[in-house]
Design a protein around this motif. Structure first.
Motif, PDB file in Angstrom:
ATOM      1  N   ILE A  10       0.823  -1.203  -0.047  1.00 65.94           N
ATOM      2  CA  ILE A  10      -0.006   0.120  -0.017  1.00 65.94           C
ATOM      3  C   ILE A  10       0.798   1.340  -0.107  1.00 65.94           C
ATOM      4  O   ILE A  10       0.568   2.247  -0.577  1.00 65.94           O
ATOM      5  CB  ILE A  10      -0.985   0.084   1.072  1.00 65.94           C
ATOM      6  CG1 ILE A  10      -1.731  -1.143   1.194  1.00 65.94           C
ATOM      7  CG2 ILE A  10      -1.661   1.261   1.528  1.00 65.94           C
ATOM      8  CD1 ILE A  10      -2.714  -1.582   2.380  1.00 65.94           C
ATOM      9  N   GLY A  11       1.726   1.283   0.931  1.00 68.41           N
ATOM     10  CA  GLY A  11       2.923   2.330   0.960  1.00 68.41           C
ATOM     11  C   GLY A  11       3.579   2.856  -0.439  1.00 68.41           C
ATOM     12  O   GLY A  11       3.611   3.816  -0.915  1.00 68.41           O
ATOM     13  N   THR A  12       4.250   1.635  -1.256  1.00 69.52           N
ATOM     14  CA  THR A  12       4.805   1.722  -2.319  1.00 69.52           C
ATOM     15  C   THR A  12       3.795   2.163  -3.484  1.00 69.52           C
ATOM     16  O   THR A  12       4.349   3.101  -4.114  1.00 69.52           O
ATOM     17  CB  THR A  12       5.403   0.313  -2.692  1.00 69.52           C
ATOM     18  OG1 THR A  12       6.413  -0.059  -1.589  1.00 69.52           O
ATOM     19  CG2 THR A  12       6.054   0.476  -4.027  1.00 69.52           C
ATOM     20  N   HIS A  13       2.772   1.804  -3.381  1.00 70.44           N
ATOM     21  CA  HIS A  13       1.642   2.250  -4.411  1.00 70.44           C
ATOM     22  C   HIS A  13       1.397   3.610  -4.290  1.00 70.44           C
ATOM     23  O   HIS A  13       1.436   4.398  -5.144  1.00 70.44           O
ATOM     24  CB  HIS A  13       0.341   1.265  -4.448  1.00 70.44           C
ATOM     25  CG  HIS A  13      -0.671   1.889  -5.382  1.00 70.44           C
ATOM     26  ND1 HIS A  13      -0.759   1.731  -6.470  1.00 70.44           N
ATOM     27  CD2 HIS A  13      -1.801   2.440  -5.050  1.00 70.44           C
ATOM     28  CE1 HIS A  13      -1.678   2.152  -7.063  1.00 70.44           C
ATOM     29  NE2 HIS A  13      -2.649   2.650  -6.164  1.00 70.44           N
ATOM     30  N   SER A  14       0.894   3.997  -2.911  1.00 71.62           N
ATOM     31  CA  SER A  14       0.470   5.346  -2.796  1.00 71.62           C
ATOM     32  C   SER A  14       1.702   6.255  -2.960  1.00 71.62           C
ATOM     33  O   SER A  14       1.759   7.463  -3.424  1.00 71.62           O
ATOM     34  CB  SER A  14      -0.009   5.426  -1.254  1.00 71.62           C
ATOM     35  OG  SER A  14      -0.971   4.729  -1.196  1.00 71.62           O
ATOM     36  N   LEU A  15       2.953   5.856  -2.698  1.00 77.42           N
ATOM     37  CA  LEU A  15       4.114   6.719  -2.803  1.00 77.42           C
ATOM     38  C   LEU A  15       4.248   7.013  -4.439  1.00 77.42           C
ATOM     39  O   LEU A  15       4.370   8.193  -4.789  1.00 77.42           O
ATOM     40  CB  LEU A  15       5.405   6.476  -1.974  1.00 77.42           C
ATOM     41  CG  LEU A  15       6.594   7.305  -2.168  1.00 77.42           C
ATOM     42  CD1 LEU A  15       6.196   8.764  -1.602  1.00 77.42           C
ATOM     43  CD2 LEU A  15       7.634   6.743  -1.396  1.00 77.42           C
TER      44      LEU A  15
END
Length: 68
Positions: A10-15
């Motif tokens: 989720i963090g990677t996608h959001s960033l």
């Protein structure tokens, strides 16, 4: 197999999404095809969305380190 995403995913996608939206806002702001005043609303929207995605990435990172 679960379709649930991990906080890291989720963090990677959001960033990645935040960076893409911020780049889009920057391109609009520096574009010579439209004046900045014509694109101001779109620039504000893309910038706001980039901020939201960056906050999601920050929250996901906090989950991975158990600091929520």
């Amino acid at each position: 197999m679960s379709d649930q995403k991990t906080p890291q995913e989720i963090g990677t996608h959001s960033l990645n999404k935040a960076v893409a939206l911020a780049d889009k806002a920057d391109r609009l702001a520096s574009s010579s095809f439209n004046s900045a005043s014509q694109s101001a609303e779109h620039i504000a929207i893309y910038g706001g969305l980039a901020t939201v995605y960056a906050d999601i990435a920050k929250a996901a990172a906090a989950l991975t380190t158990d600091t929520v």
